[in-house]
Write an enzyme that holds these catalytic residues in place. Structure first.
Site, short mmCIF file in Angstrom:
data_model
loop_
_atom_site.label_atom_id
_atom_site.label_comp_id
_atom_site.label_asym_id
_atom_site.label_seq_id
_atom_site.Cartn_x
_atom_site.Cartn_y
_atom_site.Cartn_z
N ASN A 1 163.13 83.90 34.28
CA ASN A 1 164.22 84.64 34.94
C ASN A 1 165.38 83.65 35.17
O ASN A 1 165.21 82.62 35.83
CB ASN A 1 163.70 85.22 36.26
CG ASN A 1 164.77 85.98 37.01
OD1 ASN A 1 165.89 85.50 37.16
ND2 ASN A 1 164.44 87.15 37.51
N HIS B 1 169.36 82.76 38.70
CA HIS B 1 169.98 81.79 39.61
C HIS B 1 170.88 80.77 38.92
O HIS B 1 171.60 80.04 39.60
CB HIS B 1 168.91 81.17 40.51
CG HIS B 1 168.31 82.23 41.38
ND1 HIS B 1 169.07 82.99 42.24
CD2 HIS B 1 167.05 82.74 41.45
CE1 HIS B 1 168.30 83.90 42.83
NE2 HIS B 1 167.08 83.77 42.36
N HIS C 1 168.22 90.15 36.29
CA HIS C 1 168.28 91.28 37.22
C HIS C 1 169.74 91.64 37.47
O HIS C 1 170.49 90.84 38.01
CB HIS C 1 167.60 90.85 38.53
CG HIS C 1 167.46 91.93 39.56
ND1 HIS C 1 166.81 91.73 40.75
CD2 HIS C 1 167.89 93.21 39.60
CE1 HIS C 1 166.83 92.85 41.47
NE2 HIS C 1 167.50 93.76 40.79
N ARG D 1 171.77 93.26 39.75
CA ARG D 1 171.67 93.83 41.10
C ARG D 1 172.83 94.77 41.36
O ARG D 1 173.91 94.62 40.77
CB ARG D 1 171.64 92.71 42.14
CG ARG D 1 170.39 91.86 42.10
CD ARG D 1 170.32 90.93 43.30
NE ARG D 1 169.96 91.65 44.49
CZ ARG D 1 168.73 91.70 45.01
NH1 ARG D 1 167.75 91.03 44.46
NH2 ARG D 1 168.49 92.40 46.10
N ARG E 1 175.58 90.30 42.53
CA ARG E 1 175.77 89.00 43.16
C ARG E 1 175.54 87.82 42.22
O ARG E 1 175.98 86.72 42.47
CB ARG E 1 174.89 88.86 44.40
CG ARG E 1 173.42 88.71 44.10
CD ARG E 1 172.64 88.39 45.34
NE ARG E 1 172.53 89.54 46.22
CZ ARG E 1 171.46 89.76 47.00
NH1 ARG E 1 170.47 88.90 47.03
NH2 ARG E 1 171.40 90.83 47.76
N GLU F 1 165.60 93.47 34.78
CA GLU F 1 165.10 93.95 36.08
C GLU F 1 166.18 94.81 36.67
O GLU F 1 167.36 94.42 36.68
CB GLU F 1 164.89 92.78 37.02
CG GLU F 1 163.57 92.12 36.88
CD GLU F 1 163.45 91.01 37.91
OE1 GLU F 1 164.03 91.13 39.00
OE2 GLU F 1 162.82 90.03 37.58
N THR G 1 166.04 88.20 48.24
CA THR G 1 165.39 88.43 46.95
C THR G 1 164.54 89.70 47.10
O THR G 1 164.41 90.22 48.21
CB THR G 1 164.55 87.20 46.54
OG1 THR G 1 163.92 87.48 45.29
CG2 THR G 1 163.47 86.87 47.56
N THR G 2 163.99 90.19 46.00
CA THR G 2 163.22 91.43 46.05
C THR G 2 162.04 91.27 47.01
O THR G 2 161.15 90.46 46.77
CB THR G 2 162.72 91.78 44.63
OG1 THR G 2 163.82 91.63 43.74
CG2 THR G 2 162.21 93.21 44.57
N GLU H 1 153.98 95.09 36.79
CA GLU H 1 154.09 93.69 37.21
C GLU H 1 153.68 93.62 38.68
O GLU H 1 154.27 94.30 39.52
CB GLU H 1 155.53 93.18 37.03
CG GLU H 1 155.65 91.72 37.46
CD GLU H 1 157.04 91.11 37.25
OE1 GLU H 1 157.81 91.64 36.42
OE2 GLU H 1 157.33 90.12 37.94
N HIS I 1 156.88 86.52 41.15
CA HIS I 1 157.66 86.40 42.39
C HIS I 1 157.13 85.27 43.27
O HIS I 1 155.98 85.29 43.68
CB HIS I 1 157.71 87.69 43.21
CG HIS I 1 158.93 87.73 44.08
ND1 HIS I 1 159.01 87.04 45.26
CD2 HIS I 1 160.15 88.29 43.90
CE1 HIS I 1 160.21 87.21 45.78
NE2 HIS I 1 160.93 87.95 44.97
N1 PXP Z 1 159.57 89.39 38.87
C1 PXP Z 1 160.37 90.27 39.51
C2 PXP Z 1 160.17 91.72 39.27
C3 PXP Z 1 161.41 89.81 40.35
O1 PXP Z 1 162.20 90.70 40.99
C4 PXP Z 1 161.63 88.43 40.48
C5 PXP Z 1 162.78 87.93 41.30
O2 PXP Z 1 163.98 88.29 40.71
C6 PXP Z 1 160.78 87.56 39.77
C7 PXP Z 1 159.73 88.06 39.00
C8 PXP Z 1 160.93 86.08 39.83
O3 PXP Z 1 160.79 85.63 41.14
P1 PXP Z 1 161.13 84.13 41.47
O4 PXP Z 1 162.60 83.95 41.25
O5 PXP Z 1 160.74 84.00 42.91
O6 PXP Z 1 160.32 83.28 40.54
#
Ligand code: PXP
Length: 237
Positions: free
Chosen positions: A7, A10, A43, A45, A49, A70, A100-101, A151, A191
């Site tokens: 992902n 960031h 993602h 959002r 952001r 996402e 975060t989610t 997931e 996550h």
């Molecule tokens: N999976 C999903 C569905 C998420 O929403 C996120 C966070 O955006 C992640 C994985 C990755 O989480 P992290 O950034 O904490 O590794």
């Protein structure tokens, strides 16, 4: 072999701190891809952001591995996804103020709305996965929707405050992953996973893919993106 979805949200967060053009998320995606990432996750959002529509259009053009978008089930986001046509969409809950989610999608209570969004996406050739808590009721609801991918949210495991608590949430993950497999679903997880807590989760044989973002981007700042991804892949093995 267990797959890694990277992902890159960031990298865009860092760019947005200055509203600039660097770092470019697509560069990170390509570095992750050459270091062996099996998919790229981003993602979009509702408050935009970090990742923007433009980022996803660029990613769609340059990324060769699976692009996993996402997204919430907000109508404009579903509209955009149907035009973009990523390989996969992962439906997540979204609250404006969260960092975060925070939890999984409540498929039981929002069955109809999720069904509508999932059907629209599927009609556009997009595979749909649901981000849910490791909970049998939620897995049953996802199955009832006719979906084949889930997931499991590893947040409770990742944020455990003691070994005992971590053991408890690890068991919960193990049981949910096993249950999902028994229901013939493809089980992914993610996550809050990082270089210290990933190995245990990677050992659950029913899980096919881990999606990891924040910890990889943090390490990439220190050692570079490719090395950060390679180190994560080695730990997963
Ligand atoms: N999976 C999903 C569905 C998420 O929403 C996120 C966070 O955006 C992640 C994985 C990755 O989480 P992290 O950034 O904490 O590794």
């Amino acid at each position: 072999m267990l797959k890694l979805g990277v992902n890159i949200d960031h990298t865009a967060t860092l760019r947005e701190v200055r509203h600039g053009i660097e770092p470019e998320p697509a560069f990170a995606a390509l570095a992750a891809q050459s270091a062996g990432a099996d998919s790229i996750v981003a993602h979009l959002r509702e408050d935009r952001r970090h990742i923007k529509e433009r980022d996803l259009r660029v990613l769609k053009e340059v990324v060769k591995v699976k692009l996993n978008l996402e997204m919430s089930i907000a109508e404009d986001i579903v509209d955009f996804a149907c035009k973009l046509k990523p390989g996969q969409a992962t439906l997540v809950p979204e609250k404006r103020k969260e960092l975060t989610t925070e939890g999984g999608l409540d498929v039981v209570s929002n069955f109809k709305k999720i069904e509508e969004a999932a059907q629209r996406l599927q009609k556009n050739g997009i595979g749909v996965s649901l981000f849910i808590d490791p909970d049998k009721e939620q897995i049953n609801a996802a199955r009832k929707l006719g979906l084949k991918m889930i997931e499991l949210h590893t947040g409770r495991y990742a944020e455990a405050k003691s070994e005992k608590e971590q053991d408890k949430f690890f068991k919960e993950m193990e049981e949910a992953a096993k249950y999902g497999r028994e229901k013939s679903m493809h089980v992914f997880a993610g996550h809050g996973l990082d270089y210290y807590n990933v190995s245990r989760i990677a050992g659950i044989k029913e899980i096919e893919e881990l999606n990891i973002g924040y910890s990889i981007v943090c390490r990439a700042v220190m050692v570079g993106f490719e090395r950060a991804v390679r180190e994560m892949r080695e730990l997963m093995r």
